[in-house]
Scaffold this active site. Structure first.
Site, PDB file in Angstrom:
ATOM      1  N   CYS A   1      17.205  45.116  86.527  1.00  0.00           N
ATOM      2  CA  CYS A   1      16.699  46.371  87.077  1.00  0.00           C
ATOM      3  C   CYS A   1      15.977  46.061  88.378  1.00  0.00           C
ATOM      4  O   CYS A   1      15.692  44.907  88.677  1.00  0.00           O
ATOM      5  CB  CYS A   1      15.734  47.018  86.097  1.00  0.00           C
TER       6      CYS A   1
ATOM      7  N   ARG B   1      22.043  45.929  93.517  1.00  0.00           N
ATOM      8  CA  ARG B   1      21.889  45.509  92.128  1.00  0.00           C
ATOM      9  C   ARG B   1      22.626  46.467  91.178  1.00  0.00           C
ATOM     10  O   ARG B   1      22.804  46.148  90.026  1.00  0.00           O
ATOM     11  CB  ARG B   1      20.401  45.559  91.743  1.00  0.00           C
TER      12      ARG B   1
ATOM     13  N   TRP C   1      19.274  49.166  85.111  1.00  0.00           N
ATOM     14  CA  TRP C   1      20.625  48.691  84.767  1.00  0.00           C
ATOM     15  C   TRP C   1      20.529  48.464  83.271  1.00  0.00           C
ATOM     16  O   TRP C   1      19.915  47.504  82.814  1.00  0.00           O
ATOM     17  CB  TRP C   1      20.929  47.402  85.543  1.00  0.00           C
TER      18      TRP C   1
ATOM     19  N   ASN D   1      11.647  44.895  84.046  1.00  0.00           N
ATOM     20  CA  ASN D   1      12.963  44.296  84.282  1.00  0.00           C
ATOM     21  C   ASN D   1      13.049  43.097  83.351  1.00  0.00           C
ATOM     22  O   ASN D   1      12.169  42.244  83.368  1.00  0.00           O
ATOM     23  CB  ASN D   1      13.058  43.853  85.750  1.00  0.00           C
ATOM     24  N   GLY D   2      14.059  43.053  82.500  1.00  0.00           N
ATOM     25  CA  GLY D   2      14.189  41.927  81.565  1.00  0.00           C
ATOM     26  C   GLY D   2      14.534  42.429  80.182  1.00  0.00           C
ATOM     27  O   GLY D   2      14.981  43.562  80.005  1.00  0.00           O
TER      28      GLY D   2
ATOM     29  N   GLU E   1      42.329  30.500  85.204  1.00  0.00           N
ATOM     30  CA  GLU E   1      41.225  31.156  85.910  1.00  0.00           C
ATOM     31  C   GLU E   1      40.961  30.487  87.264  1.00  0.00           C
ATOM     32  O   GLU E   1      40.704  31.156  88.262  1.00  0.00           O
ATOM     33  CB  GLU E   1      39.963  31.141  85.019  1.00  0.00           C
TER      34      GLU E   1
ATOM     35  N   LYS F   1      41.145  32.426  90.804  1.00  0.00           N
ATOM     36  CA  LYS F   1      40.032  32.470  91.766  1.00  0.00           C
ATOM     37  C   LYS F   1      40.514  32.043  93.141  1.00  0.00           C
ATOM     38  O   LYS F   1      40.204  32.676  94.141  1.00  0.00           O
ATOM     39  CB  LYS F   1      38.888  31.532  91.332  1.00  0.00           C
TER      40      LYS F   1
ATOM     41  N   GLU G   1      42.891  34.725  94.733  1.00  0.00           N
ATOM     42  CA  GLU G   1      42.353  36.041  95.115  1.00  0.00           C
ATOM     43  C   GLU G   1      41.402  36.003  96.297  1.00  0.00           C
ATOM     44  O   GLU G   1      41.329  36.968  97.052  1.00  0.00           O
ATOM     45  CB  GLU G   1      41.776  36.809  93.920  1.00  0.00           C
TER      46      GLU G   1
ATOM     47  N   HIS H   1      58.604  21.159  82.081  1.00  0.00           N
ATOM     48  CA  HIS H   1      59.654  22.169  81.911  1.00  0.00           C
ATOM     49  C   HIS H   1      59.891  22.983  83.179  1.00  0.00           C
ATOM     50  O   HIS H   1      60.473  24.047  83.122  1.00  0.00           O
ATOM     51  CB  HIS H   1      59.280  23.105  80.745  1.00  0.00           C
TER      52      HIS H   1
ATOM     53  N   LYS I   1      37.009  46.041  92.863  1.00  0.00           N
ATOM     54  CA  LYS I   1      36.175  45.494  91.794  1.00  0.00           C
ATOM     55  C   LYS I   1      36.514  46.156  90.462  1.00  0.00           C
ATOM     56  O   LYS I   1      36.547  45.516  89.424  1.00  0.00           O
ATOM     57  CB  LYS I   1      34.695  45.702  92.142  1.00  0.00           C
TER      58      LYS I   1
HETATM   59  C1  AGP Z   1      38.688  38.851  88.681  1.00  0.00           C
HETATM   60  O1  AGP Z   1      38.208  37.971  89.621  1.00  0.00           O
HETATM   61  C2  AGP Z   1      39.380  40.035  89.187  1.00  0.00           C
HETATM   62  N1  AGP Z   1      38.674  40.703  90.179  1.00  0.00           N
HETATM   63  C3  AGP Z   1      40.106  40.883  88.156  1.00  0.00           C
HETATM   64  O2  AGP Z   1      41.117  40.080  87.646  1.00  0.00           O
HETATM   65  C4  AGP Z   1      39.327  41.488  86.974  1.00  0.00           C
HETATM   66  O3  AGP Z   1      38.927  40.488  86.098  1.00  0.00           O
HETATM   67  C5  AGP Z   1      40.212  42.517  86.257  1.00  0.00           C
HETATM   68  O4  AGP Z   1      40.514  43.564  87.132  1.00  0.00           O
HETATM   69  C6  AGP Z   1      39.598  43.050  84.987  1.00  0.00           C
HETATM   70  O5  AGP Z   1      38.452  43.776  85.237  1.00  0.00           O
HETATM   71  P1  AGP Z   1      37.466  44.186  84.083  1.00  0.00           P
HETATM   72  O6  AGP Z   1      36.930  42.958  83.444  1.00  0.00           O
HETATM   73  O7  AGP Z   1      36.401  44.996  84.761  1.00  0.00           O
HETATM   74  O8  AGP Z   1      38.243  45.005  83.094  1.00  0.00           O
END
Ligand code: AGP
Length: 609
Positions: free
Chosen positions: A2, A27, A74, A98-99, A482, A486, A489, A505, A604
């Site tokens: 928060c 935030r 939050w 906050n916490g 993952e 990263k 993207e 394979h 996002k």
């Molecule tokens: C992760 O770095 C991405 N931005 C993306 O793959 C994300 O994880 C995906 O869109 C799922 O989002 P969510 O966890 O909010 O459902």
């Protein structure tokens, strides 16, 4: 996560507090509120939703006074609503926090027994009740706050305002940030520097276990034990934007570094080593139901899907429940078989991803029980689930998910141990050991983060290359996926994640000196075999970067670039081995000069088909 802003001085504090809160927008928040002392009384205004709503409310009914506390929430305990918004008032006392108070359930129960009536679902209101009781016999507001904080466990940055004390504020800190700003005949306090930068650049950072009385004249700072503390004043030279990032170049880097704290916050108040258990008050099912589960289906997208893949290993090994992991978009594309004894777990940082939402509808139609894992309280996915295990990572601003990934891992691990105990697949001692291992992760994460400079050098050495391969086996396979996600993207480098055993394979055909191969190879039962894969890569001229465990001998003879992570039990290794991959991707992207926090074409929260 928060936001807190406080003021005591001679100006109209309403404007200053709201302005400060608006600077904490990064935030994220779901409600906001302010308490202002008019000189005779405290007046409070609160509003669910964005700060603009509170501003509008204050425009229609202004609050005037020169001492005040403000808060953007939050949610962690209790859904976003006006009642749950801070400040919380009991009698003459108003409190913002906050916490997380870990022992809020037991304190609430005992206060209710004494006749206290609660008007919110928050853990924070407890403190307002405690101070309101303590002030009756305490010699001062400061003492009443000190006594009350002696009863709570957990993390906090708090500010307390009393109707009887128009010109003072008490603030205190433990494990949540709090900074005091020094003005001319006025004092400020805030959760973050940007909130007060417009008014002062002279600050004092409070430390854990400190409490301060703020008046126009200055700050009297003490330890909880009552010893006076003399603090050096610091001059902030950062720009406003730098301050939001706490000096980090990007939000993503800040979020990578927040991970040790995020894991502590996600475990806080939930893991009991003594009882070898996990408190799961919000899961929405009882022990009998936990025993009836025949199958678990994890539904997710992107990074959350990779966390779910790790979760499958834990749920099958520790709780011995057959577990499937489904890409939400694929699950909804077919006609999956759903059983009423299925536990379906949508995993979503944002709690709003459209594909995951649609997949839940199918599972619900089949009468499965839905337990969400999400970071955003009361978002769409938790709202359409029977229960939610929230991660407490705070808002994640970088589009590339980092801290929410490891928080999801912590939640899934806790869930696996919880189900393992309920279903008697884990003994009390085994559960205790597993939980102790998890509790050690934040400390080990800090060790990994110290490797940043080494990782940066490696990143710069591969930044010019166009492709990369990530390999892992067993628990490290999803981590390889993952790591590749990263890198692609944020740096736009083409990267593939593969199960190391699958290399022969197909992908082995790609190996040459221009193909860096990042191999996630912690010291576990798969190490011998993955060392074999590394040798195959090297024999074909590939450049290998190994994420390896400290003091491990199996790979000792291989001449590869190494990123060493601390030795740890294999079960928790994903929480550590992913950190170097996040940093690697970050530094490649930063070197290439891409828009790290907002990479092209990505959002996002993905609420489209
Ligand atoms: C992760 O770095 C991405 N931005 C993306 O793959 C994300 O994880 C995906 O869109 C799922 O989002 P969510 O966890 O909010 O459902």
């Amino acid at each position: 996560m928060c936001g807190i802003v406080c003021y005591v001085g001679s100006q109209n504090c309403s404007r200053i507090v709201i302005d400060g809160l608006s600077r904490l927008e990064y935030r994220g928040y779901d409600s906001a509120g302010i308490a202002v002392h008019s000189g005779t009384e405290i007046h409070i205004s609160r509003q669910e939703g964005k700060l603009a709503g509170l501003e509008e409310k204050l425009r229609l009914s202004p609050l005037s006074g020169s001492t005040g506390i403000g808060h953007t929430r939050w949610a962690t305990h209790g859904r976003p609503s006006e009642n749950n918004a801070h400040p919380h008032r009991v009698g003459k006392i108003a409190v913002i926090h906050n916490g997380i108070f870990e022992n809020h359930l037991e304190l609430r129960a005992s206060l209710e027994k004494e006749g206290c009536v609660f008007s919110s679902e928050t853990d924070t209101e407890i403190l307002a009740h405690l101070v309101s009781q303590a002030i009756v016999s305490a010699p001062s507001l400061k003492e009443a706050v000190r006594q009350s904080l002696g009863k709570v466990q957990g993390s906090y940055a708090v500010a307390v305002l009393s109707e009887d004390n128009p010109d003072e504020l008490i603030v205190a800190k433990n494990a949540s940030p709090l900074v005091i700003g020094i003005g001319e005949g006025e004092m400020f306090a805030a959760s973050d520097v940007p909130a007060i930068l417009k008014y002062t650049r002279k600050v004092m950072f409070m430390e854990d276990g400190e409490l301060a009385r703020l008046t126009r004249e200055g700050a009297e700072i003490e330890t909880m034990a009552g010893e006076a503390v003399t603090k050096p004043q610091k001059e902030i030279t950062w720009s406003h934007i730098q301050a939001e990032k706490e000096g980090y170049k990007h939000f993503m880097l800040k979020e990578i570094y927040q991970q040790p704290t995020v894991i502590e916050d996600t475990l806080r108040g939930r893991v009991s080593i003594e009882g070898s258990g996990v408190a799961t008050e919000l899961m929405g099912f009882d022990d009998a139901t936990a025993r009836r589960i025949r199958r678990i289906v994890l539904l997710a997208c992107g990074t959350s899907y990779h966390a779910s893949m790790v979760g499958k290993y834990w749920l099958e090994k520790l709780a011995q429940v057959p577990t499937e992991v489904e890409l939400a978009s694929e699950y909804r594309a077919r006609e999956p078989l759903v059983d009423p004894n299925d536990l379906v777990i949508p995993v979503s940082q944002s709690g709003e991803t459209l594909d995951t939402m649609e997949a839940i509808k199918i599972a619900k139609a089949g009468a499965a029980r839905i337990l969400a894992i999400s970071n955003v309280v009361d978002s769409a996915i938790p709202r359409s689930s029977d229960g939610t295990l929230y991660t407490h990572a705070g808002p994640e601003i970088g589009v590339a998910s980092t801290k929410c990934f490891t928080a999801q891992l912590a939640a899934l691990y806790m869930l696996a141990v919880h189900l393992g105990r309920r279903r008697n697949t884990l003994t009390k001692d085994q559960a205790r050991e597993l939980l102790e291992n998890l509790m050690r992760v934040p400390k080990l994460m800090n060790e990994v983060l110290k490797k940043n400079d080494e990782i940066k050098k490696i990143a710069h050495s591969i930044a010019h290359l166009k492709d990369a391969l990530f390999l892992g086996r067993n628990l490290s396979y999803p981590i390889a996926l993952e790591g590749a996600l990263k890198l692609k993207e944020i740096s736009y480098v083409h990267a593939e994640g593969y199960a190391a055993g699958e290399m022969k394979h197909g992908p082995i055909a790609l190996i040459d000196e221009n193909m860096p191969v990042v191999v996630v190879m912690p010291n576990d039962e798969s190490l011998k075999r993955i060392v074999g894969n590394v040798q195959e890569v090297m024999a074909r001229g590939g450049k290998v970067i190994g994420v390896v465990s400290e003091n491990e001998q199996e790979s000792a003879g291989i001449e590869m670039e190494r990123i060493v992570i601390p030795a740890c039990p294999p079960e928790v290794s994903p929480l550590l081995s992913v950190l170097p991959l996040q940093l690697l991707a970050y530094h490649v992207a930063d070197f290439k000069g891409t828009d790290v926090d907002q990479p092209r074409n990505l959002a996002k929260t993905v609420t489209v088909e």
